[in-house]
Design a protein around this motif. Structure first.
Motif, mmCIF file in Angstrom:
data_model
loop_
_atom_site.group_PDB
_atom_site.id
_atom_site.type_symbol
_atom_site.label_atom_id
_atom_site.label_comp_id
_atom_site.label_asym_id
_atom_site.label_seq_id
_atom_site.Cartn_x
_atom_site.Cartn_y
_atom_site.Cartn_z
ATOM 1 N N LYS A 245 -0.273 -0.935 2.791
ATOM 2 C CA LYS A 245 0.499 -2.138 2.517
ATOM 3 C C LYS A 245 1.364 -2.466 3.724
ATOM 4 C CE LYS A 245 2.858 -3.380 -1.510
ATOM 5 N NZ LYS A 245 3.420 -3.147 -2.852
ATOM 6 N N VAL A 246 1.539 -3.742 4.001
ATOM 7 C CA VAL A 246 2.423 -4.108 5.109
ATOM 8 C C VAL A 246 3.713 -4.694 4.544
ATOM 9 C CG1 VAL A 246 0.490 -4.548 6.679
ATOM 10 C CG2 VAL A 246 1.443 -6.421 5.367
ATOM 11 N N ILE B 33 6.286 -7.493 4.060
ATOM 12 C CA ILE B 33 6.487 -8.936 4.196
ATOM 13 C C ILE B 33 7.685 -9.356 3.354
ATOM 14 C CG2 ILE B 33 4.070 -9.515 4.744
ATOM 15 C CD1 ILE B 33 3.849 -10.514 1.814
ATOM 16 N N GLN C 123 -0.942 -8.117 11.622
ATOM 17 C CA GLN C 123 -0.851 -7.120 10.543
ATOM 18 C C GLN C 123 -2.121 -7.073 9.691
ATOM 19 O OE1 GLN C 123 2.742 -8.806 8.808
ATOM 20 N NE2 GLN C 123 3.859 -6.901 9.145
ATOM 21 N N GLY C 124 -3.011 -8.031 9.942
ATOM 22 C CA GLY C 124 -4.261 -8.063 9.176
ATOM 23 C C GLY C 124 -4.128 -8.730 7.823
ATOM 24 N N VAL C 125 -3.016 -9.429 7.589
ATOM 25 C CA VAL C 125 -2.838 -10.136 6.312
ATOM 26 C C VAL C 125 -3.651 -11.433 6.341
ATOM 27 C CG1 VAL C 125 -1.193 -11.269 4.763
ATOM 28 C CG2 VAL C 125 -0.541 -9.155 5.933
ATOM 29 N N ILE C 126 -3.481 -12.222 7.409
ATOM 30 C CA ILE C 126 -4.273 -13.453 7.560
ATOM 31 C C ILE C 126 -5.532 -13.112 8.348
ATOM 32 C CG2 ILE C 126 -4.373 -15.785 8.531
ATOM 33 C CD1 ILE C 126 -1.361 -16.000 8.134
ATOM 34 N N LYS C 127 -6.688 -13.346 7.739
ATOM 35 C CA LYS C 127 -7.955 -12.962 8.373
ATOM 36 C C LYS C 127 -8.738 -14.143 8.933
ATOM 37 C CE LYS C 127 -9.361 -9.109 7.693
ATOM 38 N NZ LYS C 127 -9.187 -7.871 8.487
#
Lengths: 157, 156
Positions: free
Chosen positions: A4-5, A7, A50-54
């Protein structure tokens, strides 16, 4: 599963804006969040890192473009013959995504077929030739996208 | 849909966030024309939606559940759909033709959340039967497949 990152509320606000419209203008997002355009830009870049938006996805009305039958197919069968089934499905339709499942099916695929007959053939072939226990074909009519329904919660305040 | 519309759509399929000015240059029309044609395609429903893709595993989700529902006799499908719309994390609902009547896809955080969701759905009077499958995909709302599918079928 990836970690988990962290945010916060503002990140979520930005994500929600972009879920509603991936082409939303930085300055409009900035205005809503009470930030500068640069600050929003930096946050979006961070969310990407962070790899949240791909990326971004565009949804078309496929039937207006000649793809008449969006459908999902669920197959209950021996897992070791999965690749054979996938190959047959891919030959007769356009597979959007297929995954192994836990539940009433061994795997499921979303696909778009050009003709109803292709779907019927598919069902028969999987059923007869590959020894599946059950094949469920569902043709989608009138899908509704409800992306705002997704719950996003901050992991830090 | 004319050829220019199709060209614009192809470029948007490659990159849904491409600037109109760049699309205009590639297609050979003015940015204003691209803007107008984009709006028109949205109005007539050729373009339904453009969203960013989020990896929900980074935000505490573990996968997706697909619910397949048989509507109870005497109840309208619309009643089921209306109730599903109000359940958090259900992000796609469609009427289906086949063994089931309605299908819904939901993002799920953990096992208890699937159990709760299925319980909620089975409690609905308009639902006779609900089946569920779970997959570990966490790309929301979809993978890039949707765009690519269009590109694969429109090679020029």
């Amino acid at each position: 599963m990836s970690a988990k990152v962290e945010i916060d509320e503002i990140d979520i606000k930005i994500l929600r804006k972009l879920i509603r419209d991936s082409r939303a203008k930085l300055k409009d997002i900035a205005k809503d969040c009470g930030l500068s355009s640069t600050a929003v830009f930096n946050r979006i870049e961070r969310l990407k890192a962070q790899g949240v938006i791909k990326g971004a996805a565009l949804f078309f009305n496929m039937s207006q473009l000649g793809f008449m039958y969006p459908a999902s197919i669920g197959v209950d069968m021996d897992t070791h013959r999965r690749d054979e089934v996938l190959e047959i499905i891919s030959k007769r339709s356009n597979v959007i995504i297929s995954s192994e499942t836990a539940g009433s099916n061994t795997f499921r695929a979303f696909l778009i077929a050009k003709r109803l007959k292709d779907l019927e053939d598919l069902k028969q072939i999987i059923r007869k030739q590959l020894g599946s226990r059950k094949v469920t074909v569902s043709i989608w009519s009138d899908p509704q996208l409800l992306f705002d329904n997704i719950e996003l919660e901050p992991s830090r305040s | 849909m004319d050829n220019t519309d199709l060209e614009i759509l192809k470029l948007l399929a490659k990159n849904p966030q491409e600037r109109f000015s760049r699309i205009a240059k590639k297609v050979g029309v003015s940015p204003r024309t691209v803007q107008k044609k984009f709006q028109r395609m949205k109005e007539v429903g050729v373009i339904l939606h453009s969203s960013i893709i989020i990896d929900l595993s980074k935000l505490g989700y573990q996968g997706e559940a697909t619910l397949r529902i048989v509507n109870a006799p005497g109840y309208d499908k619309a009643a089921t759909i209306d109730a599903l719309r109000r359940i958090p994390n259900i992000f796609l609902i469609t009427e289906i033709i086949g063994d089931f009547d309605v299908m819904a896809i939901a993002a799920v955080k953990d096992y208890p959340s699937i159990v709760n969701m299925v319980y909620t759905v089975r409690q609905l009077v308009s639902v006779e039967k609900a089946e569920v499958d779970f997959v570990t995909d966490t790309q929301f709302p979809a993978t890039k497949g949707f765009n690519q599918l269009f590109l694969e079928n429109n090679q020029s």
